[in-house]
Design a protein around this motif. Structure first.
Motif, mmCIF file in Angstrom:
data_model
loop_
_atom_site.group_PDB
_atom_site.id
_atom_site.type_symbol
_atom_site.label_atom_id
_atom_site.label_comp_id
_atom_site.label_asym_id
_atom_site.label_seq_id
_atom_site.Cartn_x
_atom_site.Cartn_y
_atom_site.Cartn_z
ATOM 1 N N ASP A 89 0.828 -1.215 0.000
ATOM 2 C CA ASP A 89 0.000 0.000 0.000
ATOM 3 C C ASP A 89 0.856 1.257 0.000
ATOM 4 O O ASP A 89 0.486 2.274 -0.607
ATOM 5 C CB ASP A 89 -0.920 0.028 1.229
ATOM 6 C CG ASP A 89 -1.915 -1.123 1.251
ATOM 7 O OD1 ASP A 89 -2.007 -1.850 0.251
ATOM 8 O OD2 ASP A 89 -2.597 -1.284 2.277
ATOM 9 N N ASN A 134 1.707 3.221 -3.121
ATOM 10 C CA ASN A 134 0.748 4.161 -3.714
ATOM 11 C C ASN A 134 1.196 5.612 -3.533
ATOM 12 O O ASN A 134 0.772 6.496 -4.272
ATOM 13 C CB ASN A 134 -0.633 3.997 -3.082
ATOM 14 C CG ASN A 134 -1.197 2.591 -3.246
ATOM 15 O OD1 ASN A 134 -0.712 1.820 -4.061
ATOM 16 N ND2 ASN A 134 -2.217 2.264 -2.472
ATOM 17 N N LYS A 135 2.033 5.845 -2.519
ATOM 18 C CA LYS A 135 2.414 7.214 -2.170
ATOM 19 C C LYS A 135 3.806 7.602 -2.671
ATOM 20 O O LYS A 135 4.307 8.670 -2.311
ATOM 21 C CB LYS A 135 2.361 7.391 -0.654
ATOM 22 C CG LYS A 135 0.984 7.121 -0.058
ATOM 23 C CD LYS A 135 0.998 7.247 1.460
ATOM 24 C CE LYS A 135 -0.371 6.952 2.054
ATOM 25 N NZ LYS A 135 -0.367 7.038 3.543
ATOM 26 N N ALA A 190 1.941 3.704 -11.510
ATOM 27 C CA ALA A 190 1.055 4.016 -10.386
ATOM 28 C C ALA A 190 0.479 2.716 -9.820
ATOM 29 O O ALA A 190 0.114 1.808 -10.568
ATOM 30 C CB ALA A 190 -0.067 4.941 -10.832
ATOM 31 N N THR A 191 0.420 2.619 -8.514
ATOM 32 C CA THR A 191 -0.172 1.448 -7.863
ATOM 33 C C THR A 191 -1.406 1.885 -7.077
ATOM 34 O O THR A 191 -1.534 3.046 -6.691
ATOM 35 C CB THR A 191 0.824 0.778 -6.908
ATOM 36 O OG1 THR A 191 1.190 1.708 -5.878
ATOM 37 C CG2 THR A 191 2.081 0.332 -7.639
ATOM 38 N N ASN A 192 -2.291 0.940 -6.857
ATOM 39 C CA ASN A 192 -3.525 1.247 -6.132
ATOM 40 C C ASN A 192 -3.884 0.083 -5.206
ATOM 41 O O ASN A 192 -4.969 -0.482 -5.270
ATOM 42 C CB ASN A 192 -4.672 1.521 -7.118
ATOM 43 C CG ASN A 192 -5.927 2.020 -6.406
ATOM 44 O OD1 ASN A 192 -5.845 2.668 -5.363
ATOM 45 N ND2 ASN A 192 -7.086 1.696 -6.946
ATOM 46 N N TYR A 193 -2.941 -0.265 -4.349
ATOM 47 C CA TYR A 193 -3.171 -1.364 -3.409
ATOM 48 C C TYR A 193 -4.018 -0.885 -2.225
ATOM 49 O O TYR A 193 -3.993 0.296 -1.859
ATOM 50 C CB TYR A 193 -1.839 -1.899 -2.896
ATOM 51 C CG TYR A 193 -0.949 -2.495 -3.974
ATOM 52 C CD1 TYR A 193 -1.316 -3.659 -4.635
ATOM 53 C CD2 TYR A 193 0.265 -1.903 -4.322
ATOM 54 C CE1 TYR A 193 -0.515 -4.219 -5.614
ATOM 55 C CE2 TYR A 193 1.084 -2.449 -5.299
ATOM 56 C CZ TYR A 193 0.689 -3.609 -5.939
ATOM 57 O OH TYR A 193 1.497 -4.152 -6.918
ATOM 58 N N HIS A 194 -4.751 -1.814 -1.614
ATOM 59 C CA HIS A 194 -5.560 -1.475 -0.435
ATOM 60 C C HIS A 194 -5.613 -2.668 0.532
ATOM 61 O O HIS A 194 -6.651 -3.004 1.067
ATOM 62 C CB HIS A 194 -6.972 -1.057 -0.850
ATOM 63 C CG HIS A 194 -7.605 -1.956 -1.882
ATOM 64 N ND1 HIS A 194 -8.152 -3.190 -1.573
ATOM 65 C CD2 HIS A 194 -7.738 -1.793 -3.223
ATOM 66 C CE1 HIS A 194 -8.615 -3.751 -2.675
ATOM 67 N NE2 HIS A 194 -8.379 -2.929 -3.692
#
Length: 505
Positions: A293, A296-297, A486-490
């Motif tokens: 996660d 993502n930043k 870009a990643t979008n893990y949650h």
């Protein structure tokens, strides 16, 4: 006070209600029996008060308990003198009903995070973010102290890193939150080793078998992610996994590895109970890791480039050098020792000789120096000298900050030993190059195939040093799309929801 404790107190209040019904319906009862029943009720209500006091929550229920006790005491005193008196059943029932209503009100879950090293906070951070945003939770971050050990395994230096956590994370002192008294609903840990780590150990108070006694749900999330290529899972044989109620693992491949090493352990230790093995295997859940996660930043908005770094990464004309993240680990140094030391020097010499073209960000494992100290004081002194020489030479950046994602934001390629760091970096779509101790850093093979390297990069596979030597990295990067992936893990949110479902059952 957690949900289980609240239910136990409610059970006691239900018993008091039953006693009240009994006293109200008994038309003929000896004074001796009456006094005995009322005394038992008063004792039970005192126990409730003491329990609530232990949890620091007596003030919230004090009025109802005081009313109940006063009604009983006044009735007992009056009947002893008058001999016959109407029992105040309705007033007592009303006070107990108010107490029940308050105790039955939905309590916020007490969720406690117990990190020990600030540099490993990323393995819990996004779970904390989800818990702190959840109106049904009160979340606490409580960094715990730990010791490093000497070469004989004796406790040596005490460390506490509460002041190294991100400023936006409110910190609660471990001395201000007594776990045995507070009994939180959920406790998260990322250090599972208890007394089984030869380098560090947390206070015994925070060993997993102790924590298990203080909570309904002890949750273990590894402070690392694993490479599928490694295929070594002996580290999964630890007390934290055995004692936790649920263990979160990054994916099904690594989960299978964890389970296989536990099955092998039981085969080699036939006295280990089979039912305990089943519990260990079933508590493992493949649901990701919050470290992903944090990717993502990795952007300049979250991580603006510090001026000191900017001077080293950009040339005077404003053009950017090729930035290489250099990862050195404990495992690889333990395996290769003298060869690895020579490799480090070879790498530094290469970057020193090509500092107009490259900037090296060197980030050793945070416990590497502690391991070297265990080997010998002379070696530790040499290592410190090597670090100082690197800093003084000014051709690179020595990064020992708690947060390595700043370096990931600006690095064009990863180089060095394979570890968690490599697994994370490759998710950004950039080259991950494994250093080889016997390979000369400046060497360029006679035949070099860009196509092969491009295929490995597209599949996020590890690239060996002979496949993409450092001297070829800048020219290779020109041929590929260098825009950040870009990643979008949650995974943190997923883990929080999973645990809350367990806690609410």
């Amino acid at each position: 006070m957690n949900t289980r404790d609240s239910k136990e107190i409610l059970n006691l209040v239900t018993t008091l209600k039953e006693a009240n019904t009994y006293l109200a319906s008994s038309e003929e009862m000896s004074l001796e029996l009456l006094e005995q029943v009322i005394t038992n009720c008063l004792t039970a209500s005192d126990n409730i008060s003491q329990t609530l006091q232990t949890f620091g929550e007596l003030d919230r229920y004090q009025a109802e308990l005081a009313t109940y006790q006063s009604l009983l005491k006044d009735f007992l005193a009056a009947i002893s003198q008058a001999g016959e008196l109407a029992y105040p059943a309705q007033a007592i029932e009303a006070s107990l009903t108010k107490l029940t209503t308050k105790l039955s009100a939905k309590h916020k879950k007490q969720v406690v995070f117990l990190p020990y090293k600030a540099s490993m906070w990323d393995s819990l951070a996004s779970i904390y973010e989800a818990a702190s945003a959840d109106p049904s939770c009160d979340a606490y971050v409580i960094p715990i102290p730990y010791f490093t050990k000497d070469e004989h395994g004796k406790l040596k230096d005490l460390h506490y890193e509460g002041n190294l956590f991100p400023k936006e994370v409110p910190i609660t002192s471990w001395q201000d939150y007594p776990l045995a008294r507070k009994r939180p609903d959920i406790i998260y840990i990322h250090n599972p080793y208890d007394d089984g780590n030869g380098i560090t150990t947390v206070f015994q108070t925070f060993y997993s078998d102790k924590l298990k006694q203080y909570t309904d749900l002890l949750v273990y999330v590894p402070y690392f992610v694993s490479l599928h290529e490694r295929k070594h899972y002996e580290y999964a044989l630890n007390k934290g996994i055995e004692n936790a109620d649920v263990v979160f693992i990054q994916d099904d491949v690594i989960k299978a590895g964890y389970q296989s090493v536990w099955k092998k352990f039981v085969q080699e230790n036939p006295t280990y109970p089979k039912e305990r093995l089943e519990k260990v295997l079933t508590k493992m859940v493949a649901l990701g890791n919050p470290k992903y996660d944090a990717l993502n930043k990795t952007n300049s908005s979250t991580y603006p480039l510090p001026n000191e770094w900017k001077k080293k990464i950009y040339r005077p004309d404003g053009s950017k050098k090729t930035v290489v993240f250099y990862n050195t680990t404990i495992l690889d140094f333990n395996i290769h020792r003298e060869k690895m030391w020579a490799k480090w020097i070879d790498v530094f010499n290469f970057f020193f000789s090509h500092q107009d073209e490259y900037t090296l960000i060197w980030r050793p494992h945070p416990l590497l120096f502690d391991v070297i100290k265990l080997m010998s004081s002379e070696l530790a002194a040499s290592y410190q000298q090597l670090v100082e020489q690197f800093k003084v030479a000014q051709f690179g950046i020595y990064d020992d900050s708690p947060d390595f994602y700043l370096a990931y934001t600006y690095a064009d390629a990863f180089y060095g030993d394979l570890s968690s760091m490599a697994e994370l970096f490759r998710k950004l779509g950039r080259p991950v190059i494994q250093q080889l101790v016997d390979y000369s850093t400046a060497q360029i093979p006679a035949e070099f195939d860009y196509t092969l390297v491009e295929e490995r990069l597209a599949k996020q596979e590890i690239i060996r040093e002979y496949e993409l030597p450092l001297a070829k990295v800048p020219s290779f990067l020109v041929t590929v799309d260098s825009r950040p992936t870009a990643t979008n893990y949650h995974f943190g949110l997923d883990i929080h929801r999973y645990v809350m479902n367990l806690a609410n059952k």
